[in-house]
Design a protein around this motif. Structure first.
Motif, PDB file in Angstrom:
ATOM      1  N   GLN A   1       0.823  -1.207   0.000  1.00 53.10           N
ATOM      2  CA  GLN A   1       0.000   0.000   0.000  1.00 53.10           C
ATOM      3  C   GLN A   1       0.860   1.262   0.000  1.00 53.10           C
ATOM      4  N   ALA A   2       2.016   1.210   0.674  1.00 54.44           N
ATOM      5  CA  ALA A   2       2.936   2.352   0.642  1.00 54.44           C
ATOM      6  C   ALA A   2       3.487   2.566  -0.762  1.00 54.44           C
ATOM      7  N   ALA A   3       3.761   1.473  -1.476  1.00 55.40           N
ATOM      8  CA  ALA A   3       4.255   1.590  -2.847  1.00 55.40           C
ATOM      9  C   ALA A   3       3.210   2.237  -3.746  1.00 55.40           C
ATOM     10  N   VAL A   4       1.949   1.868  -3.567  1.00 58.81           N
ATOM     11  CA  VAL A   4       0.869   2.482  -4.348  1.00 58.81           C
ATOM     12  C   VAL A   4       0.797   3.979  -4.053  1.00 58.81           C
ATOM     13  N   ARG A   5       0.905   4.345  -2.788  1.00 59.94           N
ATOM     14  CA  ARG A   5       0.868   5.771  -2.438  1.00 59.94           C
ATOM     15  C   ARG A   5       2.038   6.520  -3.059  1.00 59.94           C
ATOM     16  N   TRP A   6       3.216   5.909  -3.061  1.00 59.67           N
ATOM     17  CA  TRP A   6       4.397   6.544  -3.660  1.00 59.67           C
ATOM     18  C   TRP A   6       4.186   6.753  -5.151  1.00 59.67           C
ATOM     19  N   VAL A   7       3.678   5.752  -5.823  1.00 61.70           N
ATOM     20  CA  VAL A   7       3.433   5.876  -7.258  1.00 61.70           C
ATOM     21  C   VAL A   7       2.444   7.008  -7.524  1.00 61.70           C
ATOM     22  N   ARG A   8       1.388   7.071  -6.739  1.00 63.32           N
ATOM     23  CA  ARG A   8       0.402   8.130  -6.936  1.00 63.32           C
ATOM     24  C   ARG A   8       1.016   9.498  -6.661  1.00 63.32           C
ATOM     25  N   ALA A   9       1.830   9.609  -5.616  1.00 64.69           N
ATOM     26  CA  ALA A   9       2.439  10.890  -5.259  1.00 64.69           C
ATOM     27  C   ALA A   9       3.409  11.377  -6.320  1.00 64.69           C
ATOM     28  N   HIS A  10       4.015  10.448  -7.067  1.00 62.55           N
ATOM     29  CA  HIS A  10       4.998  10.803  -8.091  1.00 62.55           C
ATOM     30  C   HIS A  10       4.430  10.672  -9.504  1.00 62.55           C
ATOM     31  N   ALA A  11       3.118  10.756  -9.598  1.00 61.12           N
ATOM     32  CA  ALA A  11       2.480  10.558 -10.898  1.00 61.12           C
ATOM     33  C   ALA A  11       2.974  11.540 -11.948  1.00 61.12           C
ATOM     34  N   ALA A  12       3.134  12.791 -11.576  1.00 61.17           N
ATOM     35  CA  ALA A  12       3.555  13.790 -12.567  1.00 61.17           C
ATOM     36  C   ALA A  12       4.948  13.482 -13.105  1.00 61.17           C
ATOM     37  N   GLN A  13       5.881  13.163 -12.210  1.00 64.55           N
ATOM     38  CA  GLN A  13       7.245  12.853 -12.656  1.00 64.55           C
ATOM     39  C   GLN A  13       7.309  11.568 -13.468  1.00 64.55           C
ATOM     40  N   LEU A  14       6.455  10.627 -13.134  1.00 68.38           N
ATOM     41  CA  LEU A  14       6.465   9.331 -13.815  1.00 68.38           C
ATOM     42  C   LEU A  14       5.613   9.314 -15.082  1.00 68.38           C
ATOM     43  N   HIS A  15       4.908  10.417 -15.337  1.00 68.90           N
ATOM     44  CA  HIS A  15       4.050  10.520 -16.526  1.00 68.90           C
ATOM     45  C   HIS A  15       2.919   9.485 -16.501  1.00 68.90           C
ATOM     46  N   ILE A  16       2.398   9.247 -15.307  1.00 70.47           N
ATOM     47  CA  ILE A  16       1.296   8.281 -15.189  1.00 70.47           C
ATOM     48  C   ILE A  16       0.029   8.992 -14.754  1.00 70.47           C
ATOM     49  N   ASP A  17      -1.077   8.281 -14.932  1.00 72.92           N
ATOM     50  CA  ASP A  17      -2.385   8.773 -14.524  1.00 72.92           C
ATOM     51  C   ASP A  17      -2.663   8.264 -13.115  1.00 72.92           C
ATOM     52  N   PRO A  18      -2.712   9.135 -12.102  1.00 70.61           N
ATOM     53  CA  PRO A  18      -2.923   8.670 -10.726  1.00 70.61           C
ATOM     54  C   PRO A  18      -4.295   8.051 -10.505  1.00 70.61           C
ATOM     55  N   GLN A  19      -5.202   8.223 -11.457  1.00 69.52           N
ATOM     56  CA  GLN A  19      -6.535   7.634 -11.340  1.00 69.52           C
ATOM     57  C   GLN A  19      -6.608   6.251 -11.976  1.00 69.52           C
ATOM     58  N   ARG A  20      -5.501   5.783 -12.560  1.00 71.43           N
ATOM     59  CA  ARG A  20      -5.506   4.474 -13.221  1.00 71.43           C
ATOM     60  C   ARG A  20      -4.335   3.639 -12.709  1.00 71.43           C
ATOM     61  N   ILE A  21      -4.465   3.174 -11.477  1.00 68.11           N
ATOM     62  CA  ILE A  21      -3.456   2.333 -10.840  1.00 68.11           C
ATOM     63  C   ILE A  21      -4.070   0.963 -10.569  1.00 68.11           C
ATOM     64  N   ALA A  22      -3.413  -0.076 -11.048  1.00 63.14           N
ATOM     65  CA  ALA A  22      -3.839  -1.451 -10.793  1.00 63.14           C
ATOM     66  C   ALA A  22      -2.770  -2.163  -9.982  1.00 63.14           C
ATOM     67  N   LEU A  23      -3.189  -3.173  -9.246  1.00 67.53           N
ATOM     68  CA  LEU A  23      -2.277  -4.046  -8.507  1.00 67.53           C
ATOM     69  C   LEU A  23      -2.336  -5.439  -9.107  1.00 67.53           C
ATOM     70  N   ALA A  24      -1.182  -6.085  -9.219  1.00 62.94           N
ATOM     71  CA  ALA A  24      -1.130  -7.461  -9.710  1.00 62.94           C
ATOM     72  C   ALA A  24      -0.019  -8.188  -8.974  1.00 62.94           C
ATOM     73  N   GLY A  25      -0.168  -9.506  -8.848  1.00 64.25           N
ATOM     74  CA  GLY A  25       0.878 -10.284  -8.191  1.00 64.25           C
ATOM     75  C   GLY A  25       0.672 -11.762  -8.420  1.00 64.25           C
ATOM     76  N   GLY A  26       1.729 -12.526  -8.150  1.00 64.05           N
ATOM     77  CA  GLY A  26       1.677 -13.966  -8.330  1.00 64.05           C
ATOM     78  C   GLY A  26       1.943 -14.711  -7.043  1.00 64.05           C
ATOM     79  N   SER A  27       1.185 -15.783  -6.798  1.00 62.61           N
ATOM     80  CA  SER A  27       1.324 -16.627  -5.621  1.00 62.61           C
ATOM     81  C   SER A  27       1.088 -15.778  -4.361  1.00 62.61           C
ATOM     82  N   ALA A  28       2.035 -15.756  -3.433  1.00 63.32           N
ATOM     83  CA  ALA A  28       1.879 -14.892  -2.271  1.00 63.32           C
ATOM     84  C   ALA A  28       1.654 -13.451  -2.702  1.00 63.32           C
ATOM     85  N   GLY A  29       2.292 -13.060  -3.794  1.00 61.72           N
ATOM     86  CA  GLY A  29       2.093 -11.712  -4.320  1.00 61.72           C
ATOM     87  C   GLY A  29       0.690 -11.486  -4.833  1.00 61.72           C
ATOM     88  N   GLY A  30       0.038 -12.537  -5.322  1.00 63.47           N
ATOM     89  CA  GLY A  30      -1.352 -12.412  -5.739  1.00 63.47           C
ATOM     90  C   GLY A  30      -2.260 -12.163  -4.555  1.00 63.47           C
TER      91      GLY A  30
END
Length: 305
Positions: free
Chosen positions: A138-167
């Motif tokens: 959840q902290a990583a998601v917040r960091w990505v959203r906080a740095h959306a402008a620098q990363l050229h991403i849309d803070p309203q379009r964040i998905a989570l994905a993972g495999g096994s324990a990560g899923g």
């Protein structure tokens, strides 16, 4: 068009130097070691490539959280573009092992489809028990959203994905956190308390099991935590839609069918794609990675356009 670069790296917030944790020789959950275990039964598999393709930039070793001298890091892979949708990828390894490099091949293929992709490290059970890993995701998601402008991403379009324990972690972090628009659970548990999950994760011959080590006790001892960490407990109207991608090994998706049924009752979309005759950890290898990416992209385009 802007791409990730050393200029972007310099623009991100500076943090104090960090002490690297010592390498753990017991942590062998990676593509190379897993290939050695699987190739005899699946002789046609190949470790999915992780070479950076043309048109995709990498921003490495960004610190998204810090606990004393311990720094949690992530890597960002992105095509050129503005306001890109982004997928945060959470590696597997039984909550006790694994590396964020596990999801680099999938991150690269997502980037080639127009998505920014973020691979993250998190605290494993030997370092910090539940719920530390969930908090890290959840902290990583917040960091990505906080740095959306620098990363050229849309803070309203964040998905989570993972495999096994990560899923399981991606699903739990997504349904209990904020700002996640879609979830992709690749062969991860939905219900620790189900009979199928406890058959393996509460096995008295495992001392402790992977889940038992993460929770700090067996089901009889820590039942409240086993329930609390089960994504199925949080099904509700308005939660993010979930795509479940499963192997031919049902034990790793325990609780999936029941969670999908509860989501349907709550009016929340879900879908499932099963890759038959596949081992757990199939997403590390070709020919199975591409169908995993294709299913993920189709789902994201529908639910996070």
């Amino acid at each position: 068009m802007p791409v990730l670069s050393t200029v972007l790296a310099a623009a991100l917030v500076a943090v104090p130097p960090c002490a690297e944790p010592p390498a753990d020789p017991a942590n062998t959950y990676d593509a190379v070691h897993t290939y050695g275990k699987l190739v005899r039964g699946y002789p046609s598999i190949r470790v999915a490539g992780d070479a950076l393709p043309e048109g995709v930039s990498k921003l490495a070793d960004q610190i998204y959280a810090q606990y004393g001298a311990r720094c949690m890091q992530l890597d960002v892979y992105a095509p050129a573009g503005e306001r890109l949708p982004v997928v945060v990828l959470v590696h597997g390894g039984g909550w006790k092992a694994g590396y964020r490099s596990e999801f680099v091949p999938m991150a690269l293929r997502l980037a080639q489809q127009g998505y920014a992709a973020v691979t993250i490290s998190y605290r494993l059970s030997g370092e910090a028990r539940y719920p530390a890993a969930v908090q890290d995701v959840q902290a990583a998601v917040r960091w990505v959203r906080a740095h959306a402008a620098q990363l050229h991403i849309d803070p309203q379009r964040i998905a989570l994905a993972g495999g096994s324990a990560g899923g399981q972690l991606a699903t739990l972090a997504g349904v209990t956190g904020e700002g996640v628009k879609a979830i992709i659970n690749i062969d991860g548990l939905s219900d620790f308390t189900s009979e199928l999950a406890r058959q393996y994760e509460d096995d008295p011959n495992k001392n402790p099991s992977s889940a038992g080590a993460w929770f700090g006790g067996r089901y009889a001892e820590k039942a409240a935590l086993w329930r609390e960490a089960s994504p199925i407990q949080y099904v509700r109207a308005g939660m993010p839609p979930i795509l479940f991608i499963g192997s031919g090994q049902p034990r790793f998706s325990a609780g999936r069918e029941e969670m999908m049924a509860k989501m349907a009752q709550a009016g929340v979309a879900s879908d499932k794609v099963i890759l038959p005759d596949t081992p757990h950890s199939f997403w590390l290898f070709d020919p199975w990675l591409q169908p995993t990416v294709d299913a993920s992209v189709a789902f994201l385009r529908q639910h996070m356009p």
